[in-house]
Design a protein around this motif. Structure first.
Motif, PDB file in Angstrom:
ATOM      1  N   LEU A  25       0.839  -1.201   0.000  1.00  0.00           N
ATOM      2  CA  LEU A  25       0.000   0.000   0.000  1.00  0.00           C
ATOM      3  C   LEU A  25       0.874   1.251   0.000  1.00  0.00           C
ATOM      4  O   LEU A  25       0.593   2.230  -0.698  1.00  0.00           O
ATOM      5  N   VAL A  26       1.956   1.187   0.749  1.00  0.00           N
ATOM      6  CA  VAL A  26       2.872   2.320   0.829  1.00  0.00           C
ATOM      7  C   VAL A  26       3.447   2.617  -0.553  1.00  0.00           C
ATOM      8  O   VAL A  26       3.432   3.763  -1.019  1.00  0.00           O
ATOM      9  N   ILE A  27       3.923   1.566  -1.201  1.00  0.00           N
ATOM     10  CA  ILE A  27       4.556   1.764  -2.510  1.00  0.00           C
ATOM     11  C   ILE A  27       3.534   2.278  -3.515  1.00  0.00           C
ATOM     12  O   ILE A  27       3.793   3.212  -4.288  1.00  0.00           O
ATOM     13  N   LEU A  28       2.362   1.654  -3.494  1.00  0.00           N
ATOM     14  CA  LEU A  28       1.304   2.045  -4.426  1.00  0.00           C
ATOM     15  C   LEU A  28       0.942   3.524  -4.255  1.00  0.00           C
ATOM     16  O   LEU A  28       0.857   4.289  -5.227  1.00  0.00           O
ATOM     17  N   CYS A  29       0.749   3.932  -3.013  1.00  0.00           N
ATOM     18  CA  CYS A  29       0.310   5.307  -2.772  1.00  0.00           C
ATOM     19  C   CYS A  29       1.410   6.304  -3.095  1.00  0.00           C
ATOM     20  O   CYS A  29       1.150   7.396  -3.609  1.00  0.00           O
ATOM     21  N   LEU A  30       2.625   5.936  -2.793  1.00  0.00           N
ATOM     22  CA  LEU A  30       3.736   6.818  -3.132  1.00  0.00           C
ATOM     23  C   LEU A  30       3.781   7.032  -4.640  1.00  0.00           C
ATOM     24  O   LEU A  30       3.885   8.165  -5.127  1.00  0.00           O
ATOM     25  N   ALA A  31       3.667   5.919  -5.384  1.00  0.00           N
ATOM     26  CA  ALA A  31       3.676   6.016  -6.839  1.00  0.00           C
ATOM     27  C   ALA A  31       2.514   6.865  -7.331  1.00  0.00           C
ATOM     28  O   ALA A  31       2.672   7.719  -8.214  1.00  0.00           O
ATOM     29  N   ALA A  32       1.324   6.641  -6.748  1.00  0.00           N
ATOM     30  CA  ALA A  32       0.152   7.399  -7.182  1.00  0.00           C
ATOM     31  C   ALA A  32       0.333   8.890  -6.914  1.00  0.00           C
ATOM     32  O   ALA A  32       0.005   9.736  -7.748  1.00  0.00           O
ATOM     33  N   ALA A  33       0.866   9.205  -5.734  1.00  0.00           N
ATOM     34  CA  ALA A  33       1.042  10.616  -5.384  1.00  0.00           C
ATOM     35  C   ALA A  33       2.037  11.282  -6.323  1.00  0.00           C
ATOM     36  O   ALA A  33       1.808  12.400  -6.804  1.00  0.00           O
ATOM     37  N   VAL A  34       3.142  10.587  -6.590  1.00  0.00           N
ATOM     38  CA  VAL A  34       4.145  11.156  -7.493  1.00  0.00           C
ATOM     39  C   VAL A  34       3.557  11.323  -8.890  1.00  0.00           C
ATOM     40  O   VAL A  34       3.716  12.367  -9.540  1.00  0.00           O
ATOM     41  N   ALA A  35       2.843  10.286  -9.351  1.00  0.00           N
ATOM     42  CA  ALA A  35       2.249  10.356 -10.694  1.00  0.00           C
ATOM     43  C   ALA A  35       1.266  11.511 -10.790  1.00  0.00           C
ATOM     44  O   ALA A  35       1.259  12.264 -11.777  1.00  0.00           O
ATOM     45  N   ALA A  36       0.424  11.671  -9.764  1.00  0.00           N
ATOM     46  CA  ALA A  36      -0.566  12.750  -9.796  1.00  0.00           C
ATOM     47  C   ALA A  36       0.118  14.109  -9.830  1.00  0.00           C
ATOM     48  O   ALA A  36      -0.304  15.012 -10.565  1.00  0.00           O
ATOM     49  N   THR A  37       1.192  14.252  -9.068  1.00  0.00           N
ATOM     50  CA  THR A  37       1.890  15.531  -9.035  1.00  0.00           C
ATOM     51  C   THR A  37       2.535  15.826 -10.379  1.00  0.00           C
ATOM     52  O   THR A  37       2.454  16.944 -10.895  1.00  0.00           O
ATOM     53  N   ILE A  38       3.166  14.803 -10.964  1.00  0.00           N
ATOM     54  CA  ILE A  38       3.793  15.002 -12.275  1.00  0.00           C
ATOM     55  C   ILE A  38       2.735  15.327 -13.323  1.00  0.00           C
ATOM     56  O   ILE A  38       2.906  16.246 -14.142  1.00  0.00           O
ATOM     57  N   ALA A  39       1.623  14.596 -13.273  1.00  0.00           N
ATOM     58  CA  ALA A  39       0.550  14.857 -14.239  1.00  0.00           C
ATOM     59  C   ALA A  39       0.047  16.289 -14.106  1.00  0.00           C
ATOM     60  O   ALA A  39      -0.233  16.965 -15.102  1.00  0.00           O
ATOM     61  N   HIS A  40      -0.056  16.758 -12.866  1.00  0.00           N
ATOM     62  CA  HIS A  40      -0.501  18.133 -12.655  1.00  0.00           C
ATOM     63  C   HIS A  40       0.437  19.121 -13.315  1.00  0.00           C
ATOM     64  O   HIS A  40       0.027  20.148 -13.852  1.00  0.00           O
ATOM     65  N   GLY A  41       1.755  18.787 -13.291  1.00  0.00           N
ATOM     66  CA  GLY A  41       2.722  19.662 -13.942  1.00  0.00           C
ATOM     67  C   GLY A  41       2.489  19.752 -15.443  1.00  0.00           C
ATOM     68  O   GLY A  41       2.782  20.768 -16.061  1.00  0.00           O
ATOM     69  N   PHE A  42       1.957  18.680 -16.007  1.00  0.00           N
ATOM     70  CA  PHE A  42       1.712  18.674 -17.444  1.00  0.00           C
ATOM     71  C   PHE A  42       0.382  19.325 -17.807  1.00  0.00           C
ATOM     72  O   PHE A  42       0.091  19.473 -18.996  1.00  0.00           O
ATOM     73  N   ALA A  43      -0.422  19.681 -16.820  1.00  0.00           N
ATOM     74  CA  ALA A  43      -1.728  20.254 -17.125  1.00  0.00           C
ATOM     75  C   ALA A  43      -1.555  21.658 -17.691  1.00  0.00           C
ATOM     76  O   ALA A  43      -0.742  22.437 -17.214  1.00  0.00           O
ATOM     77  N   ARG A  44      -2.320  21.936 -18.713  1.00  0.00           N
ATOM     78  CA  ARG A  44      -2.405  23.307 -19.199  1.00  0.00           C
ATOM     79  C   ARG A  44      -3.867  23.718 -19.126  1.00  0.00           C
ATOM     80  O   ARG A  44      -4.690  22.981 -18.630  1.00  0.00           O
ATOM     81  N   ASN A  45      -4.192  24.888 -19.573  1.00  0.00           N
ATOM     82  CA  ASN A  45      -5.583  25.327 -19.542  1.00  0.00           C
ATOM     83  C   ASN A  45      -6.137  25.235 -18.120  1.00  0.00           C
ATOM     84  O   ASN A  45      -7.136  24.580 -17.847  1.00  0.00           O
ATOM     85  N   THR A  46      -5.447  25.905 -17.197  1.00  0.00           N
ATOM     86  CA  THR A  46      -5.795  25.766 -15.791  1.00  0.00           C
ATOM     87  C   THR A  46      -6.606  26.942 -15.270  1.00  0.00           C
ATOM     88  O   THR A  46      -6.797  27.080 -14.068  1.00  0.00           O
ATOM     89  N   THR A  47      -7.064  27.799 -16.153  1.00  0.00           N
ATOM     90  CA  THR A  47      -7.882  28.914 -15.682  1.00  0.00           C
ATOM     91  C   THR A  47      -9.178  28.963 -16.465  1.00  0.00           C
ATOM     92  O   THR A  47      -9.322  28.360 -17.513  1.00  0.00           O
ATOM     93  N   ARG A  48     -10.120  29.690 -15.890  1.00  0.00           N
ATOM     94  CA  ARG A  48     -11.386  29.911 -16.600  1.00  0.00           C
ATOM     95  C   ARG A  48     -11.757  31.377 -16.452  1.00  0.00           C
ATOM     96  O   ARG A  48     -11.246  32.077 -15.589  1.00  0.00           O
ATOM     97  N   ILE A  49     -12.700  31.795 -17.311  1.00  0.00           N
ATOM     98  CA  ILE A  49     -13.061  33.217 -17.353  1.00  0.00           C
ATOM     99  C   ILE A  49     -14.463  33.401 -16.794  1.00  0.00           C
ATOM    100  O   ILE A  49     -15.376  32.648 -17.125  1.00  0.00           O
ATOM    101  N   VAL A  50     -14.615  34.384 -15.916  1.00  0.00           N
ATOM    102  CA  VAL A  50     -15.946  34.857 -15.547  1.00  0.00           C
ATOM    103  C   VAL A  50     -16.210  36.091 -16.404  1.00  0.00           C
ATOM    104  O   VAL A  50     -15.500  37.089 -16.293  1.00  0.00           O
ATOM    105  N   PRO A  51     -17.213  36.004 -17.280  1.00  0.00           N
ATOM    106  CA  PRO A  51     -17.389  37.097 -18.241  1.00  0.00           C
ATOM    107  C   PRO A  51     -17.809  38.407 -17.566  1.00  0.00           C
ATOM    108  O   PRO A  51     -18.446  38.404 -16.505  1.00  0.00           O
ATOM    109  N   ALA A  52     -17.475  39.501 -18.208  1.00  0.00           N
ATOM    110  CA  ALA A  52     -17.721  40.823 -17.636  1.00  0.00           C
ATOM    111  C   ALA A  52     -19.210  41.064 -17.394  1.00  0.00           C
ATOM    112  O   ALA A  52     -19.581  41.722 -16.412  1.00  0.00           O
ATOM    113  N   GLN A  53     -20.059  40.509 -18.282  1.00  0.00           N
ATOM    114  CA  GLN A  53     -21.507  40.743 -18.066  1.00  0.00           C
ATOM    115  C   GLN A  53     -21.961  40.106 -16.758  1.00  0.00           C
ATOM    116  O   GLN A  53     -22.795  40.656 -16.045  1.00  0.00           O
ATOM    117  N   GLN A  54     -21.411  38.926 -16.484  1.00  0.00           N
ATOM    118  CA  GLN A  54     -21.770  38.249 -15.227  1.00  0.00           C
ATOM    119  C   GLN A  54     -21.342  39.101 -14.047  1.00  0.00           C
ATOM    120  O   GLN A  54     -22.075  39.279 -13.075  1.00  0.00           O
TER     121      GLN A  54
END
Lengths: 703, 118, 211
Positions: free
Chosen positions: A633-662
Motif C-alpha cells: 500500500l505504501v509503494i502504491l500510494c507513493l507512486a500514485a502521489a508522485v504520478a498525480a503531481t507530475i501529471a498536474h505539472g503537465f496540465a495546461r488550460n488551468t484557468t477559466r473566465i468569468v465574463p464581464a456581463q456576469q
C-alpha cells in the motif's frame, strides 16, 4: 519485505487484535470491560458518523456537488470553510476526551475507571488533536477566508497548493480518527518523547499513528505559511502599503512566517524518530550513541514558535473585533505591528524554557529565561493598545466582544503565570505539574480558542450571508468563560500542591474537591460547546430573518466588509484602490463605498483541480500503510502521489473566465440590495432590521 | 533569476546584459573552484591543528556560499533586494537555532554524559 | 465624483490586476517569491539535520568514524560534478532568458541532468562502500546522523533530476511555454540551492570530519 512476505501478511500487522473490543472479549475483567466499552463506543461514533455522512450525501445526491464545488475547488473561501468545519468536528472529539479525563481524575483517589494505558492515549490524542487538528485548521480556515478579502485580491498565490494543504490536514485528522477503530494511539503525550516512543519500549502502532499524523499536518502548515506570506507580500490591492494592512492580516502574515520557519524542526524530529522506529537508526535510542536531548531540543524549537502561530491570528481577531465594536480605529497601530513582529522573532529565542530541568548549565537557563520574560513586553503593549481602543469608543457588547473582554483579563492571568514559569527557579518547582497544564490552557483557551470563536461569530455573516443567533451565542460565550475558570483555576492550586500532570490517579485526599470543581468546569465547557451547536442549528432555521446580503452588518472597517455576504467567487467586481488604514471606513466616509464601476472586465479564475483531494487520499492511505506495515500500500500510494503531481505539472488550460456581463450583473444585484436595505444604527445591529448596511457613524467617535 | 527579458530592451543592450551575466557566471565558477580546491588541499597537506583548520574550512565555505549567491543567483541589495533580506533573516534564525542547539547540547554533554556503554 | 477626480482602475490596472494574469511578469514573480520561501523552509530542515550531525560527531559508539569511512577523492569528484552542474544550469537559465531557442536550452539542461546523475551514482557507490566497512546507519548515532544529512541532500538531487526530466518532457509536448519557463526558473533556483547545501556538507561533514 519480500513478495512472499507481502502475500503472507497482506494487511501488514493489522489483525483482529487491533479492534477496540477484542481484548474485552478475550478477557472480560472489570477493567477491560470498562475501558473496552469506552474505546468501542468512541470507535462506534466514528463509524456511525462516517456512515451517516455517506448516507446523507447519497440520499440528497450531493456527491457531485461535494466533489466539483468543494473538494476540488481552489477558492480560498471554500477551502477556508472546509478547514473550519474540520476543526469543529475534531473539537467535539477532543473536548469529550477532556471530559473523560476530568471525570477520571475526579474519581482518581480510588484509582478511577480508566486504565493507565487508556488515560495515556486520551491525553495524547487530546493534545495532538487540539493543537494540530482543531486550532491549526481553525486559524488556517479563518486566515484563508479573510486575508485575501482584507488585502483586496481575488485568491492566494498558490490556489492548488492551498487545496493540497487542506487535503493533507484532513488526511492527518482521518488518521487520528481511524486510530479509534483499529489499533491504538500513542501514549507518549502530544510531544512523544523518545526513548519511550522508540521501538524498544513501544513497538506497537501508537507512536506511528502519531508520527505520521503530525508529519502530514506539519507539511500542510508549511505550505500554508508559504502561500499566505507570498500572497500578503505580492497580491495587495493598489495603494495598500504594508502599514495599511488590517491587524488580522498582519498577525496572519507573522504566523505564516513562523509556520515557514518553525515547522521544519518538527518535520526533522518526527522523521528521525520514524527512521529510528522503522530502520533501526540511533538518533534518540538509549544505546549506540543516540541522544534523547536532540529530540527534546528539536521538538521545542518547533513547539515554542508553534504556540505563537496558534495565538497570533487570534490576537489579530481581537484587534478587528475590539476596534469594530468600539466604533474606533485601533489605538497605536504602529506599536501593534511592531509588537506583533517582535513576538514573532522573539518566539525563536525562547524554546529552552520547555526543558529547564534537563540538566544544562544555569547560564543557559538564565539566558532563555530572560528571553522568555522579554516576550511578555510586546504582549503587554498589545493589551494596553486594546484597552485604549475601547476607551472613549462606543462599545457594543456583542458576542465577539464578550469573548474579547474575557480574553483580556483571563489571558493576562495566563501570561503572568507564564512569566512565573519563565524563571527557572520557579519552573523547577512546578515543571510537569498541573500548574503548567493550567498555564497553557489559560493561554490557549482564552487566547487562541476565544479568538477563533470570536472570529467565527464576527465573520459568519460575511461567509454565509446571515447572522448567528445572538442569545445562544451569549450563553455559549458565558459558559466558555465561566467553564474555563472553573475547569482550570483549581489546577493552579493542585499543581502547587504537587499533583503531576498526566496522572491517572493520586493518593492525596486534599486534591479531590479541586478535581471535582475542575470536572464541573469541564461539564460547563461541554454545555458551551452544545450551545454553539444549538446556535448554528437555530441560526440556520431562522436564516431568512437575519440575512445581511448587503454585507456590512457590523459597520466594519476593512475591505472584507465591502462586498456582498456571501462574496462573489471572484471577491471584488473591481479591485479597490486603497488610500489608508481601515480602507472600508475611509470609503464609507468619503461616499465611495458603493459605487458602480464605469467598466467591467472579464475575470480570470483558477480551474478546479483534483490534485488536492487525490493527494489527501493517497497520503492518508500511505500513512495508514506505514503505520500497519502494509508495504504494498505504501509503494502504491507513493507512486500514485508522485504520478498525480507530475501529471498536474503537465496540465495546461488551468484557468477559466468569468465574463464581464456576469460580473456586472452580480455587482448591480448587490448594489440594488444595498440601496434597498435600510441603513441601521448600531442599536439595531443585532435585530432582524439589520440587512447589512450601516448608518454613517455619528460625529464625535474618535477616529 | 530574472523572468524572460521583455521586448523593451534593444538587441544591443540585451547583448551587453547577456555578456555581463556570462562574466558573472564565469567569475563565479572560477572563484568557487578556487574556494573548493583550497580547503581540500589544506586538509590533505597542511599539518594544522584541528580547531583552526576547521575554522578555516568554515571561512572558505561561507565565502563560497556568498560567491554562489552573488554570482550565480545575482543576489544583492539592488534588484533582488527583498530576496536578499529574506535570506539574511533566514540566516539570522538559522544562526539562533544552530548556536542555541550547540550551546545546549555541549553543556548537556559536559554535565549529563552517561558512563560509556559497553 | 467625476472620473478625473477618482482613479479609474479599469483604465490603469494595478499590479493586482496584472497579477491575476499568471502568465505575466507579476504573476511569475509571485510564484518565484513563493518558491524562495519554500527554499527557506528547506534550508531550515537542512539546518536542523546539520545540527543533529554536529552534535553527534562523538557518538560513534565504538563503531567506525570518518577516517575509516570517508572517501575524500570521491567526494572531491562529486563536488566538482555538482559545481559544474550549477554552472550548466546557470547557462540554461541564460539560454532561456535571452531566447537562444529550445535546442540549446535542452542541451544545457541535459548536461545538468547528466552531471547530477553522475553525482548521485558516485554517492550511492560511496554509501555502499561505507556499509561494507561496517558503516551502516544503524551502527551508531553518528552514522545515523550522517545518513540523514547526506542522503537527504541526495534525495533532493534525485527529486530535482526527476523534475528536470519532467520539464524536458513538457517542453517536448508544449514547447517553451509560460508554465515551462516558470518551472525552469524554479528548477534553477532549486539546483543552486542544492549546490550551496553541498558546500556545507563537504565542509562540515567530510573535510571537518577528517581533521
Amino acid at each position: 519485505m519480500s513478495v512472499g512476505g507481502i502475500l503472507a501478511h497482506p494487511l501488514g500487522r493489522l489483525d483482529r487484535e487491533s479492534l477496540p473490543f477484542w481484548q474485552m472479549l478475550q478477557d472480560p475483567s472489570r477493567d477491560n470491560v470498562i475501558n473496552g466499552s469506552i474505546a468501542s463506543g468512541a470507535a462506534l461514533m466514528v463509524v456511525i458518523g462516517a456512515i451517516a455522512t455517506i448516507a446523507l450525501l447519497t440520499k440528497y445526491r450531493k456527491w457531485r456537488v461535494l466533489w466539483s464545488q468543494w473538494l476540488t475547488s481552489p477558492d480560498h473561501k471554500k477551502i477556508g470553510i472546509m478547514y473550519v468545519v474540520l476543526a469543529f468536528v475534531m473539537l467535539v472529539r477532543a473536548a469529550l476526551e477532556a471530559v473523560v479525563m476530568r471525570a477520571q481524575q475526579a474519581f482518581g483517589l480510588d484509582g478511577g475507571f480508566l486504565s493507565p494505558d487508556h488515560f495515556a492515549q486520551l491525553f495524547s490524542t487530546h493534545g495532538t488533536i487540539m493543537i494540530f487538528f482543531v486550532a491549526m485548521p481553525f486559524l488556517t480556515g479563518l486566515i484563508n477566508y479573510i486575508v485575501p478579502l482584507q488585502i483586496g485580491t481575488r485568491d492566494v498565490v498558490f490556489p492548488v497548493l492551498n487545496s493540497i494543504s487542506l487535503g493533507l490536514t484532513a488526511a492527518g485528522a482521518a488518521l487520528v480518527m481511524i486510530s479509534l477503530c483499529v489499533g491504538e494511539f500513542s501514549t507518549g503525550g502530544w510531544f512523544g518523547y523518545p526513548p519511550y516512543t522508540e521501538a524498544d519500549f513501544n513497538p506497537g502502532v501508537g507512536p506511528d499513528y502519531w508520527i505520521w499524523a503530525l508529519t502530514l499536518a506539519s507539511l500542510a502548515s508549511t505550505f500554508t505559511g508559504i502561500n499566505i506570506a507570498a500572497t500578503v507580500y505580492r497580491k495587495r490591492a493598489p495603494g495598500m502599503k504594508l502599514m495599511y494592512l488590517p491587524l488580522f492580516t498582519w498577525t496572519a502574515l507573522c504566523a505564516s512566517i513562523l509556520m515557514i520557519f518553525a515547522m521544519p524542526p518538527l518535520t526533522v524530529a518526527t522523521a528521525q524518530l520514524a527512521l529510528d522506529r522503522y530502520l533501526g537508526f540511533h538518533y534518540f535510542t538509549n544505546a549506540l550513541g543516540g541522544n534523547v536531548m536532540n529530540y527534546v531540543n528539536l521538538f521545542w524549537m518547533f513547539g515554542h514558535p508553534e504556540v505563537y502561530i496558534l495565538v497570533l491570528p487570534s490576537l489579530g481577531v481581537y484587534s478587528e473585533v475590539i476596534s469594530t465594536f468600539s466604533a474606533k480605529a485601533l489605538f497605536g497601530y504602529r506599536s501593534m505591528v511592531m509588537a506583533t513582529m517582535a513576538i514573532a522573532v522573539l518566539s525563536f529565542a525562547v524554546w529552552l524554557h520547555h526543558f529547564f530541568t534537563m540538566g544544562q548549565e544555569a547560564n543557559i537557563n538564565a539566558a532563555f529565561g530572560i528571553a522568555s520574560m522579554l516576550i511578555g513586553i510586546p504582549t503587554g503593549v498589545k493589551i494596553y493598545d486594546w484597552m485604549w481602543t475601547m476607551v472613549r469608543g462606543r462599545v457594543r457588547f456583542t458576542v465577539p466582544m464578550i469573548y474579547a473582554i474575557g480574553f483580556i483579563y483571563l489571558f493576562v492571568l495566563g501570561g503572568i503565570t507564564g512569566i512565573l514559569l519563565a524563571s527557572p527557579t520557579i519552573d523547577y518547582q512546578v515543571h510537569n505539574t498541573v500548574f503548567l497544564v493550567a498555564h497553557f490552557h489559560n493561554t490557549a483557551i482564552p487566547g487562541v480558542l476565544f479568538g477563533l470563536l470570536a472570529g467565527y461569530h464576527f465573520w459568519f455573516p460575511k461567509v454565509f450571508g446571515f447572522r448567528l443567533d445572538e442569545r445562544l451565542g451569549m450563553v455559549s460565550a458565558t459558559c466558555w468563560i465561566v467553564g474555563f475558570m472553573l475547569a482550570f483555576f483549581p489546577l493552579y492550586a493542585l499543581g502547587l500542591m504537587g499533583l503531576p500532570r498526566r496522572s491517572v490517579s493520586y493518593d492525596v485526599p486534599a486534591y479531590v474537591p479541586l478535581e471535582i470543581a475542575a470536572l464541573l468546569g469541564a461539564i460547563l465547557l461541554t454545555v458551551a460547546l452544545l450551545a454553539l451547536v444549538a446556535q448554528l442549528w437555530v441560526s440556520i432555521r431562522t436564516r431568512e430573518e437575519n440575512r445581511v446580503f448587503a454585507g456590512d452588518p457590523w459597520d466594519g472597517r476593512s475591505l472584507e466588509w465591502s462586498v456582498s455576504a456571501p462574496p462573489p467567487e471572484y471577491n471584488f467586481a473591481v479591485i479597490p484602490t486603497v488610500t489608508g488604514r481601515d480602507a472600508f471606513t475611509v470609503a464609507k466616509e468619503t461616499g465611495r463605498a458603493f459605487e458602480p464601476a464605469s467598466a467591467y472586465v472579464d475575470i480570470e479564475l483558477p480551474r478546479n483541480s483534483a490534485l488536492g483531494p487525490v493527494l489527501g487520499a493517497t497520503s492518508f492511505a500511505l500513512a495508514f500503510g506505514l503505520v500497519w506495515h502494509i508495504w504494498w500500500l505504501v509503494i502504491l500510494c507513493l507512486a500514485a502521489a508522485v504520478a498525480a503531481t507530475i501529471a498536474h505539472g503537465f496540465a495546461r488550460n488551468t484557468t477559466r473566465i468569468v465574463p464581464a456581463q456576469q460580473v456586472r450583473r452580480d455587482h448591480r444585484r448587490w448594489l440594488d440590495a444595498v440601496a434597498a436595505a435600510r441603513a441601521i444604527s448600531r442599536d439595531d445591529e443585532r435585530t432582524s432590521a439589520n440587512r447589512g448596511v450601516a448608518e454613517p457613524a455619528l460625529g464625535g467617535a474618535a477616529a | 533569476m530574472m523572468a524572460p527579458a521583455g521586448d523593451g530592451a534593444s538587441g544591443a543592450s540585451r547583448g551587453l546584459e547577456e555578456r555581463a551575466e556570462l562574466r558573472s557566471y564565469g567569475w563565479g565558477l572560477g572563484l568557487a573552484l578556487v574556494l573548493t580546491v583550497t580547503p581540500f588541499a589544506l586538509v590533505h597537506w597542511a599539518a594544522m591543528p584541528g580547531l583552526p583548520l576547521r575554522g578555516l574550512i568554515g571561512v572558505f565555505a561561507l565565502a563560497q556560499v556568498i560567491v554562489h549567491l552573488r554570482f550565480f543567483l545575482q543576489l544583492g541589495f539592488g534588484k533582488k533586494r527583498e530576496i536578499t533580506l529574506l535570506l539574511l533573516f533566514s540566516a539570522l534564525l538559522l544562526l539562533i537555532m544552530l548556536a542555541g542547539t550547540i550551546w545546549i547540547m555541549a553543556s548537556l554533554a559536559t554535565r549529563m554524559a552517561l558512563p560509556v556503554q559497553p | 465624483m467625476s472620473d478625473a477626480a477618482m482613479p479609474d482602475f479599469t483604465r490603469r490596472p494595478g499590479p493586482a490586476e496584472r497579477g491575476d494574469d499568471e502568465d505575466g511578469e507579476a504573476g511569475a514573480q509571485s510564484v518565484l517569491v513563493g518558491f524562495w520561501l519554500f527554499l527557506m523552509s528547506d534550508a531550515i530542515i537542512f539546518g536542523m539535520v546539520f545540527a543533529t550531525y554536529v552534535t553527534s560527531t562523538a557518538a560513534t559508539a565504538g563503531g567506525p568514524g570518518p577516517h575509516a569511512l570517508y572517501d575524500i577523492p570521491s567526494v572531491a569528484l562529486q563536488t566538482v560534478l555538482l559545481l559544474a552542474s550549477s554552472f550548466t544550469v546557470g547557462m540554461a537559465s541564460l539560454a532561456l532568458k535571452y531566447r537562444h531557442g529550445a535546442p540549446r536550452l535542452i542541451g544545457w539542461l541535459l548536461a545538468t541532468l547528466a552531471l547530477g546523475v553522475a553525482f548521485l551514482g558516485l554517492e550511492i557507490h560511496d554509501f555502499q562502500a561505507m556499509a561494507a566497512k561496517g558503516g551502516s546507519p544503524s551502527r551508531s548515532g553518528f552514522l545515523s546522523a550522517f545518513f540523514d544529512l547526506v542522503p537527504l541532500h541526495g534525495l533532493h538531487v534525485a527529486g530535482g533530476s526527476i523534475w528536470l526530466a519532467c520539464l524536458i518532457g513538457q517542453m517536448a509536448m508544449y514547447g517553451v511555454d509560460a508554465p515551462v519557463k516558470l518551472g525552469i526558473l524554479r528548477l534553477v533556483l532549486f539546483w543552486h540551492f542544492l549546490d550551496i547545501v553541498w558546500i556545507a556538507i563537504f565542509s562540515v561533514v567530510y573535510l571537518a570530519g577528517m581533521t
